[in-house]
Design a protein around this motif. Structure first.
Motif, PDB file in Angstrom:
ATOM      1  N   THR A 142      44.348   6.998  -9.146  1.00 17.17           N
ATOM      2  CA  THR A 142      45.620   6.584  -9.762  1.00 17.17           C
ATOM      3  C   THR A 142      45.341   5.922 -11.107  1.00 17.17           C
ATOM      4  OG1 THR A 142      45.516   4.496  -8.509  1.00 17.17           O
ATOM      5  CG2 THR A 142      46.836   6.293  -7.568  1.00 17.17           C
ATOM      6  N   GLN A 143      44.492   6.558 -11.915  1.00 17.22           N
ATOM      7  CA  GLN A 143      44.082   5.973 -13.188  1.00 17.22           C
ATOM      8  C   GLN A 143      44.758   6.583 -14.401  1.00 17.22           C
ATOM      9  OE1 GLN A 143      39.815   5.654 -13.581  1.00 17.22           O
ATOM     10  NE2 GLN A 143      39.561   5.083 -11.433  1.00 17.22           N
ATOM     11  N   HIS A 144      45.549   7.638 -14.227  1.00 20.60           N
ATOM     12  CA  HIS A 144      46.301   8.165 -15.360  1.00 20.60           C
ATOM     13  C   HIS A 144      47.272   7.091 -15.845  1.00 20.60           C
ATOM     14  CE1 HIS A 144      44.807  12.242 -15.001  1.00 20.60           C
ATOM     15  NE2 HIS A 144      45.071  12.231 -13.713  1.00 20.60           N
ATOM     16  N   VAL A 145      47.633   7.155 -17.106  1.00 20.12           N
ATOM     17  CA  VAL A 145      48.546   6.158 -17.656  1.00 20.12           C
ATOM     18  C   VAL A 145      49.869   6.141 -16.892  1.00 20.12           C
ATOM     19  CG1 VAL A 145      50.022   5.681 -19.657  1.00 20.12           C
ATOM     20  CG2 VAL A 145      47.562   5.950 -19.964  1.00 20.12           C
ATOM     21  N   TYR A 146      50.383   7.332 -16.542  1.00 21.52           N
ATOM     22  CA  TYR A 146      51.663   7.351 -15.823  1.00 21.52           C
ATOM     23  C   TYR A 146      51.534   6.674 -14.461  1.00 21.52           C
ATOM     24  CZ  TYR A 146      50.390  11.198 -12.611  1.00 21.52           C
ATOM     25  OH  TYR A 146      49.816  11.972 -11.618  1.00 21.52           O
TER      26      TYR A 146
END
Length: 326
Positions: free
Chosen positions: A258-262
């Motif tokens: 869960t490291q994407h910016v979104y």
């Protein structure tokens, strides 16, 4: 096909996709194909998956109709459909029984090779065929990475497809419009509240389809390749730079995270609706940029595309720093 007939056909595709999504939800619940909440997920309620099969089937039926209406194009449409079936099929299998990442990648590369073969046959340009292969393989996987909150993957496909359709001549423009219609039929089941997730069957297929339509636009128009990627740039930047940062830090980059910016924005407290809305705005902005530069010389188109990508990369960096603790 006149405008009235095209509008009716697109409405039929929307209704067909909605009906198939409803059936897919019933199937997923019956088979207990459910995504549970977890540390590496952005949802908090158990939700059925696999709804993207509705988009795939709708596009395949539209492809069959196109082959009937344009018999001369039928062989190329069949090759395109085989590639779509390969990507969607391996995704459908993975939704039911998880597969090793390498197997999925090999199938994605095979589908990309089919698209590349079509591009080579249409243009005789080996470099363009290689570009199609690389873009197809990348988009299949990046769209899967970016399918993590309600509505984001299908809404981005809609705005990107509309942008590509706006710069393509008829009847080619109908192809991305058909994808947009199929996604609009699915979207109410996934946004703002998710009653079903797209699953790998849908996210990978969207990446393949958008790659196919970028390739089609590159053949049907004289627009610079980089410019054609501008409507997709919000996803390309977030997925690409996040992937690069994970690789450079030695993380297992193929694992769910869960490291994407979104995703970080959602963890920081922003709603799925708000975050998806921001990406929709970025997607529409990218599509508007593509339409605005379509008549410029190729070199200028490429320069604007690079500038747009640089702007989004700077925005990604700023948000990454602001959300570094999430």
């Amino acid at each position: 096909m006149g405008r009235a007939e095209a509008a009716i056909a697109l409405l039929v595709l929307v209704l067909l996709a909605a009906s198939l999504t409803w059936l897919a939800r019933r199937y997923a619940l019956h088979r207990q194909l459910v995504d549970q909440p977890g540390e590496r997920r952005s949802h908090h309620v158990a939700t059925p998956r696999g709804g993207g099969i509705a988009i795939v089937l709708t596009v395949l039926l539209a492809t069959l109709a196109a082959a009937f209406c344009f018999p001369a194009a039928a062989p190329r449409l069949i090759v395109f459909a085989v590639g779509l079936l390969l990507v969607a099929g391996i995704g459908w299998w993975d939704d039911h029984r998880p597969l090793p990442a390498l197997w999925r990648l090999l199938v994605h590369m095979l589908a990309g090779a089919l698209l590349a073969g079509l591009a080579w046959q249409a243009t005789g340009n080996l470099l363009q065929a290689v570009l199609v292969f690389l873009v197809a393989t990348a988009l299949v996987n990046l769209w899967n990475f970016m399918d993590g909150i309600n509505g984001i993957a299908s809404s981005q496909a809609v705005v990107a497809a509309l942008g590509l359709a706006a710069v393509m001549p008829a009847p080619y423009a109908f192809a991305p419009l058909a994808l947009a219609a199929a996604c609009l039929g699915f979207l109410p089941f996934n946004f703002p509240r998710a009653r079903i997730f797209m699953g790998d069957v849908g996210s990978g297929a969207l990446g393949y389809l958008l790659a196919a339509f970028v390739a089609l636009a590159s053949v049907a128009t004289d627009i610079n390749w980089l410019a054609l990627l501008v409507p997709l740039m919000a996803f390309l930047v977030d997925a690409g730079f996040t992937l690069l940062s994970r690789m450079l830090s030695g993380q297992r980059w193929m694992e769910p995270h869960t490291q994407h910016v979104y995703q970080r924005a959602v963890k920081a407290g922003a709603s799925h609706t708000r975050v998806t809305g921001v990406y929709i705005l970025l997607g529409f902005s990218g599509s508007a940029v593509l339409v605005a530069i379509a008549s410029l010389p190729s070199l200028q188109q490429g320069g604007v595309a690079v500038a747009w990508g640089g702007l989004l990369a700077c925005l990604w960096g700023v948000m990454r720093v602001r959300l570094r603790n999430h």
